[in-house]
Design an enzyme around this catalytic site. Structure first.
Site, mmCIF file in Angstrom:
data_model
loop_
_atom_site.group_PDB
_atom_site.id
_atom_site.type_symbol
_atom_site.label_atom_id
_atom_site.label_comp_id
_atom_site.label_asym_id
_atom_site.label_seq_id
_atom_site.Cartn_x
_atom_site.Cartn_y
_atom_site.Cartn_z
ATOM 1 N N ASP A 107 27.723 65.503 35.217
ATOM 2 C CA ASP A 107 27.169 66.842 35.032
ATOM 3 C C ASP A 107 26.570 67.265 36.369
ATOM 4 O OD1 ASP A 107 26.427 69.253 34.031
ATOM 5 O OD2 ASP A 107 25.315 68.486 32.317
HETATM 6 C C1 NOJ Z 1 25.363 71.912 33.475
HETATM 7 C C2 NOJ Z 1 25.581 71.775 32.017
HETATM 8 O O1 NOJ Z 1 24.737 70.767 31.502
HETATM 9 C C3 NOJ Z 1 27.014 71.440 31.637
HETATM 10 O O2 NOJ Z 1 27.136 71.522 30.250
HETATM 11 C C4 NOJ Z 1 27.967 72.365 32.332
HETATM 12 O O3 NOJ Z 1 29.281 72.058 31.952
HETATM 13 C C5 NOJ Z 1 27.769 72.232 33.811
HETATM 14 N N1 NOJ Z 1 26.416 72.605 34.155
HETATM 15 C C6 NOJ Z 1 28.748 73.072 34.614
HETATM 16 O O4 NOJ Z 1 28.432 74.407 34.524
#
Ligand code: NOJ
Length: 774
Positions: free
Chosen positions: A316
């Site tokens: 993430d």
């Molecule tokens: C952070 C988020 O937790 C995740 O769900 C998301 O896919 C990513 N950012 C990318 O935007």
């Protein structure tokens, strides 16, 4: 650096075209790569299959090119400028173009648009030494241009096929816009409504999460193989236990037993992987002292060896870099090493893999074999997508125009929206409203609002197509002049003179629809709350409107279960309408005016009080279970102010029919070890309209070697029950549905007594007992 989610769409079709034009300029203001790069391109032997080609490519790659394949950045060419936080590591187009040409980048995310996608891809394919195509990813959480209900809302439909269909439609819009990978579905089981991301998933129940995880993965990846140009790679997230953040505070620590981890949080991932998901996103949280993006046991031993996951793990947003803040890595180099060795294959945004992996491998701190393995995984998914055969797969500007926001997609959004609505209460049959001859006051901050119909996570939703409640009501009413609108209050701030105007509107009406709740920015990433009530100004509005004595229908907008208090709780009718997307006003009107009977069921329990969180219907009984019917009962497991039940439990939802359940019957009170039993219930609809009822099967294991929940959903079925009819609904119950995670961390089942409910919701009705005999 934890900001990552552009939450609200601000994009119109016009600005989309403008930004695509700007993109062209940005991209091509960069000097073209020298053709010398082409000359330096090694020539691949002919006749290789994908696997051979991948090995050949790995053999040709420099350490930087290998690390480059694992490097994922925000798409600076096509990203919506409004959604960018200056600190989030978004590169400028010139720099990123240079990186692509140097083989330092394997993937980009959150930029859409077929034509521009082709131009970016061309750089990778034609102007790099090895010509490896880029992978384009995006967060298509509940639609791209067409916005479907938020995933939590759609979970209320208890309908796997509906979830598959909306996921397919959203993925199709992504595919024709040049996307290959979707960062969805979110399959974190959400048992604390303070956590803002409850809105992105399927709620508190494990089985419902499993079923919808599978359906959504199938929808995203399609039925024709991943190399079909309409298929996207699904990315179930966030691995693992991210939703169990202590205190419901996003990004917070998680700490739990092995049985809880395996019994509650892992099963949806198993379902998603079994359904063929080829990517998984590792999470932000620390699990039992080891951050999940540096957790070898979870990312390798459990995910690979036990769940049999064959795709690649993407971190993430900067989560591997965050190992430093967690106090688990000394610096960026150490963080890259730990994440890589743990099993994170692709690094999102931090750039740490590109920066440090070549040196880490040279110094022997990361084995070359591990680097090659990660590259192989990424290339294998690129090959599975067909990118080596056609790097421009799916990128078709003509089809993009036809498919995105098509009439069929909006129809599906309307249908999904209507199926997501949950009727909590309908005293005196206040609903349905009459399309004519009834003066309606539509009051509240959401009455004519369009900014909050999409809900969180809609970066590219078409803002020209947002149906407000007002528009939906007017379209459904035979005499729309009978509708009055009064905002009454802002979402979180009072509106000057708002309450007086609202009271006046209420007084002149026959019935009030009070559209109150949370704004789109009150749930989603980083939107944890300590208090699940409506904001104060809206509570005051509700109080004043109820005091007029007019019949009030509360129409809630929400991204989580809420604490209903005061006038909101006491209104004679309450409808949960979540964030339903592009067609919100029409979906709501379809149900409120009776064109269809409500059929949604709560995927999350509405507590009596916020302080009950974390709460789920399947909590354990404790050694001192409280009697929910007693107002006060000391020395039992309860609070001073309330018993530990829900005001509206998981599974609850009324229809416009009048539904009664018989006592369940069993084909046998003994379930032999290797045989199933049949369990049935007669459901009668003595009301005036046809309805769809969701019959739920709950089990309690009376005595087990590890204590078990007071109830667990083990099956459910949606059945049509025509007016005036009785339908017998039967389930086949197998031993496998009685299993639980035992003390050894494995699935187990023990003989003995079980309680069984066939009921319209958790917490309802009396059980029948049977025995599993060995
Ligand atoms: C952070 C988020 O937790 C995740 O769900 C998301 O896919 C990513 N950012 C990318 O935007």
């Amino acid at each position: 650096m934890t900001y990552s989610s552009p939450l609200m769409s601000r994009r119109s079709a016009m600005s989309k075209i403008a930004s695509l034009a700007a993109l062209g300029a940005g991209l091509f203001s960069v000097p073209k790569a020298a053709k010398a790069d082409q000359a330096a391109r090694p020539v691949a032997p002919g006749g290789m299959d994908h696997a051979q080609r991948i090995e050949w490519l790995i053999g040709q790659m420099t350490l930087v090119e290998k690390a480059g394949q694992l490097n994922l950045l925000n798409d600076p060419f096509r990203f919506r400028p409004q959604s960018v936080n200056p600190t989030d590591g978004l590169g400028d187009p010139a720099r990123v173009s240079r990186m692509i040409r140097a083989g330092e980048l394997g993937a980009l995310f959150n930029g859409v648009g077929a034509e521009a996608g082709r131009r970016i891809q061309r750089i990778a394919v034609e102007e790099t030494r090895l010509g490896v195509p880029l992978l384009f990813a995006a967060d298509i959480i509940h639609g791209l241009y067409t916005v479907f209900p938020v995933p939590l809302a759609e979970a209320a439909a208890f309908d796997a096929d509906l979830a598959r269909r909306t996921a397919r439609a959203a993925a199709l819009e992504g595919a024709v816009s040049g996307i290959h990978q979707n960062y969805a579905p979110m399959i974190d089981v959400a048992r604390d409504q303070r956590w803002g991301r409850v809105v992105e998933g399927a709620g508190e129940d494990v089985l419902l999460n499993q079923i919808l995880a599978e359906a959504r993965v199938r929808g995203i990846q399609g039925d024709h193989g991943l190399n079909h140009p309409d298929a996207l790679v699904a990315t179930p997230k966030h691995f693992i236990a991210y939703s169990a953040a202590q205190g419901g505070m996003d990004y917070n620590t998680t700490d739990m037993s092995e049985a809880t981890l395996r019994g509650t949080f892992l099963p949806p991932f198993q379902s998603a992987i079994d359904a063929g998901a080829l990517s998984v996103m590792s999470a932000f949280n620390d699990l039992n002292g080891v951050p999940t993006s540096g957790n070898h046991r979870m990312l390798t031993e459990v995910l690979r060896d036990e769940l049999d996951f064959a795709g690649f793990v993407v971190s993430d947003y900067t989560s591997e870099q965050e190992l430093i803040a967690h106090g688990f890595a000394e610096d960026g180099r150490d963080a890259a090493r730990i994440a890589m060795l743990a099993g994170v294959d692709m690094s999102m945004v931090s750039g740490l893999y590109l920066q440090h992996l070549p040196d880490l491998v040279e110094k022997g701190e990361v084995p070359m074999a591990r680097l090659d393995e990660a590259v192989r995984r990424v290339l294998t998914v690129k090959a599975a997508l067909g990118l080596f055969d056609d790097p421009y797969r799916g990128m078709d500007p003509v089809r993009e125009k036809a498919v995105c926001g098509s009439r069929e997609h909006y129809q599906l959004a309307r249908e999904a929206g209507a199926q997501s609505i949950v009727l909590l209460k309908n005293d005196g049959d206040l609903l349905p409203l009459k399309p004519s001859g009834q003066k309606i006051a539509l009051i509240g901050p959401f009455a004519d609002d369009v900014d909050n119909v999409f809900g969180p996570w809609t970066i590219w939703g078409d803002e020209k197509h947002r149906i407000s409640l007002e528009a939906g009501f007017r379209a459904a009413m035979a005499d729309p002049q009978g509708l009055t609108i009064a905002r009454g209050s802002g979402i979180e701030t009072p509106l000057e003179g708002g309450i007086a105007a609202a009271v006046q509107a209420a007084e002149r009406a026959d019935v009030v629809v009070l559209a109150v709740g949370e704004g789109a920015r009150m749930s989603g990433e980083a939107q944890s709350r300590t208090d699940l009530r409506l904001p104060e100004p809206q509570l005051a509005l509700a109080q004043a409107v109820m005091a007029t004595g007019k019949p009030v229908v509360v129409l809630l907008r929400n991204g989580r279960a809420m604490e209903l208090s005061g006038a909101v709780r006491d209104a004679p009718a309450i409808v949960v309408s979540w964030f339903l997307g592009s067609e919100m006003g029409h979906s709501v009107a379809d149900v409120l005016f009776g064109a269809r009977s409500p059929s949604g069921r709560l995927p999350v329990s509405f507590p009596h009080k916020s302080g009950q969180q974390p709460f789920s219907y399947d909590h354990k009984t404790t050694g001192r279970p409280a009697d929910p019917n007693k107002a006060v009962e000391e020395y039992t497991a309860r609070y001073r102010e309330t018993t530990n039940t829900a005001l509206y439990p998981f599974g609850h939802g009324l229809t416009y029919g009048r539904i009664a359940y018989s006592t369940p019957t069993l084909s046998s009170a003994i379930m032999p070890w290797n045989e199933a039993i049949e369990v049935s219930v007669a459901v009668t609809n003595s009301g005036p309209v046809d309805v769809v009822e969701t019959v739920q099967l709950y089990i309690r294991d009376r005595v087990a070697s590890l204590t078990q929940p007071g109830q667990r959903l083990r099956d459910f079925r949606k059945v049509a029950i025509p007016a005036g009819e009785t339908v017998t609904v039967s389930f086949t119950l197998k031993r496998s549905q009685l299993e639980f995670i035992g003390a050894n961390g494995r699935m187990t089942v023990e003989p003995g007594a079980f309680d069984l409910w066939l009921a319209p919701s958790a917490q309802t009705g009396a059980p029948v007992r049977f025995t599993l005999a060995r």
